[in-house]
Structure formats: structure tokens, C-alpha cells
Design an enzyme around this catalytic site. Structure first.
Site, PDB file in Angstrom:
ATOM      1  N   SER A 152       0.852  -1.189   0.000  1.00 18.45           N
ATOM      2  CA  SER A 152       0.000   0.000   0.000  1.00 18.45           C
ATOM      3  C   SER A 152       0.886   1.236   0.000  1.00 18.45           C
ATOM      4  O   SER A 152       2.040   1.191   0.436  1.00 18.45           O
ATOM      5  CB  SER A 152      -0.880  -0.010   1.254  1.00 18.45           C
ATOM      6  N   TYR A 165      -0.724  -1.149  10.320  1.00 19.88           N
ATOM      7  CA  TYR A 165      -0.916  -1.497   8.901  1.00 19.88           C
ATOM      8  C   TYR A 165       0.274  -1.023   8.078  1.00 19.88           C
ATOM      9  O   TYR A 165       0.825  -1.774   7.257  1.00 19.88           O
ATOM     10  CB  TYR A 165      -2.212  -0.858   8.417  1.00 19.88           C
ATOM     11  N   LYS A 169       2.885  -3.396   5.952  1.00 20.06           N
ATOM     12  CA  LYS A 169       2.997  -3.251   4.500  1.00 20.06           C
ATOM     13  C   LYS A 169       4.402  -2.827   4.081  1.00 20.06           C
ATOM     14  O   LYS A 169       4.883  -3.205   3.008  1.00 20.06           O
ATOM     15  CB  LYS A 169       1.956  -2.245   3.990  1.00 20.06           C
TER      16      LYS A 169
END
Length: 275
Positions: A152, A165, A169
Site C-alpha cells: 500500500s 498497517y 505493508k
């Protein structure tokens, strides 16, 4: 002839959204697909869609973080279709909060699904890939395989409220570049696609009552405030969020034979959004 004719693909988290679009795209190019979703119903539905369009697919449903899942996932491809050519590590979700409010469980959950699960799947695939590559080399054949890990822009540049997160990632990019170096001798291209704003149920506008999804018994809030979506839309040079099909096309680029000499790379599928 379809470019992926006869190839066998694993796509985790492929019962909905981007994963579903990836599975359908690969199948449309001739790949036999092992579909996976946390819930059996959407996973089985995608298998039915692929079969309805004349393709081949099976479902290996369940949580990618469960002990033994990776071996079951990889084993199904070998046993059912006799090979393994493409691995797309797509499964995941977001569980956001600012760092002062984030629990250990919350942080670890993101690492588990976005980093540990792909690691386990690649580890489970390592021996079958080594054996197949050795036989091909002995026969004087050069056969390329593909790994596409899904990251991402949050993993590249960070995002407020997503310490867990973004960390997971970002780490997945490190895994991608390491596996590029470890598996180059087996003719495996290992690349990464980092998505920007893609319109799925996880990024739907929050209405009067925020929606949730059930993940292993946890109610996880999903959606984005409408004003934030509008602001993001204005920042994207192409003027809008992407569709799941456009996201799948970016993944397909790294699965096609035209990418046989590209490895260890990260491309951003974000409509031009770079920060």
C-alpha cells in the site's frame, strides 16, 4: 492463446473486492486458480464464477493466519492442478487507531495477516518450487514463476492512524526484495504492487452508521469519512479512486510473461498519487 494458459495461481483473500478481481483476471487469461476467503460463501462464489466462464478453480477457504493454512493452500494447488506458477499475497484488512490507543493485539493482528501469512505461504511453496525448478533446469528449460505481494502507499509513505498497517505493508516490501534475491536462481520473479485508494467495501463512504466486518469474531470498523474521500479524490492526479478491476490489472502486469526480467520491484497503482 491466453498468456497464462496452463499456469496455476494462488490468490489469497480472493472472495471479494480486489482479490476477486485478481482471481477473475488471472482465470480470464487461462490460469487455474486456487481461491481463498475467510468465509466460505464468497470464496465458493468466485470459484463458481470462474467455472461459469469456462475456467478451472477450487476454493481453500479459511483464515490465512491459522496454523497449517499455508501448507493446505500450497498443497491444494499441487494436488489438484499438478503445479504452482503464481502466488498473489492479497488477503488483509485494516484495523486503525492512533498509536496511543492501539493495543498489542491490534498491532500484532496487522503483522500476522499482512506479513506473517505471506511469509508462511512463500515458505510452504519453497520446496515445491525448488524441485520443479531443478527438473526444468536439468531439462534445459527456463520456466518463470511469479510472486506478487500486495502492499500500500501507506507502507511506502505512512498514514496517520495506521501505525500497524503501515509497518506491516512496509515490511512486506522488505520480504519481496529478499525473496527476489533468494529465488532468482529458481527463475521466480518476486514483485510488489502498492495500492492507493481503491474503491472496495473497506473504503466505502461512512454513512449515518459505520459498517463493520467480522474477522475472527472481532467487529472491525470499515469505511472512510466522505469528506476524507473527497479530499483524497482531489489529490489523485487522475481524479478518482481506482476500481478493483484496475487494481487487478496492475497485479496482472507482474504475472504476464512480459515481466520475466523484472524482479524486486514495487509499482504504485494509485492514479498518480505519490504521497
Amino acid at each position: 492463446m491466453s498468456k497464462l494458459q496452463g499456469k496455476v495461481a494462488l490468490v489469497s483473500g480472493s472472495g471479494r473486492g480486489i482479490g476477486r478481481a485478481i482471481a477473475l483476471k488471472l482465470a480470464s487469461e487461462g490460469a487455474k486458480v486456487v481461491v481463498n476467503d475467510l468465509d466460505a460463501e464468497p470464496g465458493n462464489a468466485v470459484v463458481a464464477e470462474i467455472k461459469a466462464m469456462g475456467g478451472e478453480a477450487i476454493a481453500v477457504n479459511g483464515s490465512v493466519v491459522e496454523t497449517g493454512f499455508a501448507d493446505r493452500f500450497v498443497g491444494a494447488a499441487i494436488e489438484q492442478f499438478g503445479g504452482l506458477d503464481i502466488i498473489v499475497n492479497n488477503a488483509g484488512y485494516t484495523w486503525d487507531s492512533t498509536i496511543q490507543k492501539m493495543s498489542d493485539e491490534q498491532f500484532q493482528a496487522m503483522l500476522d495477516v499482512h506479513l506473517v501469512a505471506p511469509f508462511r505461504i512463500l515458505r510452504a511453496a519453497s520446496e515445491p518450487i525448488r524441485v520443479m525448478a531443478k527438473k526444468e533446469a536439468e531439462a534445459g528449460r527456463e520456466v518463470f514463476r511469479k510472486v506478487v505481494n500486495i502492499s500500500s502507499i501507506a507502507g511506502l509513505y505512512g498514514n496517520a492512524g495506521q501505525a500497524s498497517y503501515s509497518s506491516a505493508k512496509a515490511s512486506l516490501i522488505g520480504l519481496t526484495r529478499t525473496m527476489c534475491k533468494e529465488w532468482g536462481r529458481y527463475k521466480v520473479n518476486v514483485n510488489c504492487v502498492a495500492f492507493g485508494l481503491i474503491n472496495t467495501r473497506l473504503t466505502q463512504p461512512i454513512e449515518s452508521q459505520q459498517k463493520t466486518i467480522d474477522v475472527a469474531g472481532r467487529d472491525i470498523k470499515v469505511g472512510v469519512q466522505p469528506q476524507m474521500l473527497e479530499a483524497m479524490g482531489r489529490m489523485i492526479p487522475l481524479g478518482r479512486g481506482g476500481t478493483p478491476e484496475e487494481a487487478a490489472d496492475a497485479v496482472y502486469l507482474f504475472c504476464a510473461p512480459e515481466s520475466n526480467y523484472i524482479s524486486g520491484q514495487v509499482i504504485v497503482a494509485g492514479g498518480g498519487l505519490l504521497i
